[in-house]
Design an enzyme around this catalytic site. Sequence first.
Site, PDB file in Angstrom:
ATOM      1  N   TYR A 155       0.851  -1.199   0.000  1.00 31.19           N
ATOM      2  CA  TYR A 155       0.000   0.000   0.000  1.00 31.19           C
ATOM      3  C   TYR A 155       0.887   1.250   0.000  1.00 31.19           C
ATOM      4  O   TYR A 155       1.253   1.800   1.049  1.00 31.19           O
ATOM      5  CB  TYR A 155      -0.941   0.037   1.211  1.00 31.19           C
ATOM      6  N   LEU A 176     -17.459  -3.713   2.172  1.00 32.87           N
ATOM      7  CA  LEU A 176     -18.566  -2.881   1.669  1.00 32.87           C
ATOM      8  C   LEU A 176     -18.577  -2.852   0.140  1.00 32.87           C
ATOM      9  O   LEU A 176     -19.193  -1.978  -0.472  1.00 32.87           O
ATOM     10  CB  LEU A 176     -18.443  -1.452   2.229  1.00 32.87           C
TER      11      LEU A 176
HETATM   12  N1  LIG Z   1      -5.636  -8.689   1.025  1.00 34.88           N
HETATM   13  C1  LIG Z   1      -6.006  -8.115  -0.092  1.00 34.88           C
HETATM   14  O1  LIG Z   1      -5.673  -8.544  -1.199  1.00 34.88           O
HETATM   15  C2  LIG Z   1      -6.855  -6.885   0.001  1.00 34.88           C
HETATM   16  C3  LIG Z   1      -7.524  -6.394  -1.142  1.00 34.88           C
HETATM   17  C4  LIG Z   1      -8.334  -5.262  -0.999  1.00 34.88           C
HETATM   18  C5  LIG Z   1      -8.450  -4.642   0.246  1.00 34.88           C
HETATM   19  N2  LIG Z   1      -7.760  -5.116   1.327  1.00 34.88           N
HETATM   20  C6  LIG Z   1      -7.869  -4.467   2.660  1.00 34.88           C
HETATM   21  O2  LIG Z   1      -9.236  -4.347   2.986  1.00 34.88           O
HETATM   22  C7  LIG Z   1      -9.543  -2.994   3.308  1.00 34.88           C
HETATM   23  C8  LIG Z   1     -10.973  -2.705   2.925  1.00 34.88           C
HETATM   24  O3  LIG Z   1     -11.238  -3.060   1.579  1.00 34.88           O
HETATM   25  P1  LIG Z   1     -11.513  -1.964   0.430  1.00 34.88           P
HETATM   26  O4  LIG Z   1     -10.926  -0.689   0.826  1.00 34.88           O
HETATM   27  O5  LIG Z   1     -11.137  -2.615  -0.848  1.00 34.88           O
HETATM   28  O6  LIG Z   1     -13.117  -1.886   0.402  1.00 34.88           O
HETATM   29  P2  LIG Z   1     -14.262  -1.406   1.423  1.00 34.88           P
HETATM   30  O7  LIG Z   1     -13.785  -1.385   2.799  1.00 34.88           O
HETATM   31  O8  LIG Z   1     -15.418  -2.250   1.059  1.00 34.88           O
HETATM   32  O9  LIG Z   1     -14.574   0.072   0.888  1.00 34.88           O
HETATM   33  C9  LIG Z   1     -13.884   1.190   1.350  1.00 34.88           C
HETATM   34  C10 LIG Z   1     -14.422   2.424   0.641  1.00 34.88           C
HETATM   35  O10 LIG Z   1     -15.833   2.477   0.721  1.00 34.88           O
HETATM   36  C11 LIG Z   1     -16.273   3.761   1.014  1.00 34.88           C
HETATM   37  N3  LIG Z   1     -16.874   3.771   2.364  1.00 34.88           N
HETATM   38  C12 LIG Z   1     -16.403   3.173   3.486  1.00 34.88           C
HETATM   39  N4  LIG Z   1     -17.241   3.354   4.513  1.00 34.88           N
HETATM   40  C13 LIG Z   1     -18.269   4.085   4.036  1.00 34.88           C
HETATM   41  C14 LIG Z   1     -19.449   4.584   4.627  1.00 34.88           C
HETATM   42  N5  LIG Z   1     -19.749   4.345   5.901  1.00 34.88           N
HETATM   43  N6  LIG Z   1     -20.292   5.311   3.855  1.00 34.88           N
HETATM   44  C15 LIG Z   1     -20.016   5.541   2.542  1.00 34.88           C
HETATM   45  N7  LIG Z   1     -18.905   5.094   1.935  1.00 34.88           N
HETATM   46  C16 LIG Z   1     -18.034   4.360   2.671  1.00 34.88           C
HETATM   47  C17 LIG Z   1     -15.069   4.675   0.942  1.00 34.88           C
HETATM   48  O11 LIG Z   1     -14.972   5.135  -0.404  1.00 34.88           O
HETATM   49  P3  LIG Z   1     -14.389   6.610  -0.752  1.00 34.88           P
HETATM   50  O12 LIG Z   1     -12.978   6.618  -0.278  1.00 34.88           O
HETATM   51  O13 LIG Z   1     -14.540   6.724  -2.238  1.00 34.88           O
HETATM   52  O14 LIG Z   1     -15.260   7.593  -0.014  1.00 34.88           O
HETATM   53  C18 LIG Z   1     -13.952   3.718   1.300  1.00 34.88           C
HETATM   54  O15 LIG Z   1     -12.699   4.148   0.805  1.00 34.88           O
HETATM   55  C19 LIG Z   1      -8.498  -2.170   2.559  1.00 34.88           C
HETATM   56  O16 LIG Z   1      -8.316  -0.896   3.142  1.00 34.88           O
HETATM   57  C20 LIG Z   1      -7.289  -3.043   2.710  1.00 34.88           C
HETATM   58  O17 LIG Z   1      -6.695  -2.843   3.984  1.00 34.88           O
HETATM   59  C21 LIG Z   1      -6.991  -6.242   1.217  1.00 34.88           C
END
Ligand SMILES: NC(=O)c1ccc[n+]([C@@H]2O[C@H](COP(=O)([O-])OP(=O)(O)OC[C@H]3O[C@@H](n4cnc5c(N)ncnc54)[C@H](OP(=O)(O)O)[C@@H]3O)[C@@H](O)[C@H]2O)c1
Length: 325
Positions: free
Chosen positions: A64, A215
């Site tokens: 990251y 999410l």
């Molecule tokens: N191991 C892996 O391969 C892998 C892959 C992907 C992710 N991850 C980890 O998982 C974490 C979470 O996954 P992700 O970031 O892909 O997806 P997520 O948590 O499903 O979505 C995060 C995004 O959703 C929006 N959001 C979050 N809370 C919200 C709320 N209460 N209301 C409205 N919008 C909201 C924001 O978008 P905006 O920023 O556009 O406002 C935020 O950046 C990552 O930060 C990372 O640490 C790991």
Amino acid sequence: MNQLRRLGQTDLYLSPLGLGTWQYSTKDTNKNSMWGSTETETVYEIIKYSLQHGMNWIDTAEIYGNGTSEAFIGEVTQRLKHERMLATQPLIASKWFPLARSASSIKNTIDERLTYLQVPTIDLYQIHQPTSRSPLRKQIEAMVSIAEKNKIKQIGVSNFSAKQMIKAHQLLKEYGMTLASNQVKYNLLHRNPEKNGTLDAAKELGITIIAYSPLQQGLLTGRFHEHPEALAKISRFRKLQSSLTSRTLKKTEPLYKELKRIALNYDKSISQIALNWLINAQGDTVLAIPGASKLQQAQENVGTLNFELSRKDIARLNDISQNLK
Ligand SMILES: NC(=O)c1ccc[n+]([C@@H]2O[C@H](COP(=O)([O-])OP(=O)(O)OC[C@H]3O[C@@H](n4cnc5c(N)ncnc54)[C@H](OP(=O)(O)O)[C@@H]3O)[C@@H](O)[C@H]2O)c1
């Protein structure tokens, strides 16, 4: 409710939600194609709020921003410590990136991780995905050797299939350890771990499943259903990764409506219902790591920890999300 859960068969206890920090891959003014840049003060506020309101761990990765996310966490947690803002130190999970690298880089890069994170040891260190130049045995050996030096406490994997996860667990047993966790994509719109044997194997072996993109990168918050024009601002890669299209909005409309109905009943938000389903539908096996780029999102997400959906509502969401056409 927010009772700490045992991580796999280890002696670590984690809150059902941890903070995802991929969002903090670019600092202040620099641009990042996936998430945009993040202000240091915003990250500080998000981490402070999350840790003060029920989360006790943060998930990050070397990849990251090439250490940027880890450095943010190191900086903020040290600042919170000096300001005496935290009752206890948060647990830290990070990940080694294996693609086009061999196992020797696990030992060669761990000190840099510790420096960025400003900790003597990482609580959970994960192999980010299953493709590496070295066989899994060599990777596990290298992970165990840094555990023996107390640079990491527990070992996990990410994006491993059921078969690969079982193999990692068996290899670790040869060294007197167990596999703590497998971090995979899992949410109401992506229920593959239930279908491909990962969840069943994790339950049988006592391995924790850490759900990423809980999410569906914003789709399960209702914000795009309510404002479809907002999709235009989302990066192409994110649209592709999470199928953020108007077609998906249409297809997922019945789930959105049901989430909204349940949210009204509980006086909660749609995202809180979607996250609550994830951490409660499978007993204690699943933890989730929502990412947040704004304080208000973090506040909302952490509010998931104060209630529990009824079995009836969980079953209803199971049913609707399974039958989207
Ligand atoms: N191991 C892996 O391969 C892998 C892959 C992907 C992710 N991850 C980890 O998982 C974490 C979470 O996954 P992700 O970031 O892909 O997806 P997520 O948590 O499903 O979505 C995060 C995004 O959703 C929006 N959001 C979050 N809370 C919200 C709320 N209460 N209301 C409205 N919008 C909201 C924001 O978008 P905006 O920023 O556009 O406002 C935020 O950046 C990552 O930060 C990372 O640490 C790991």
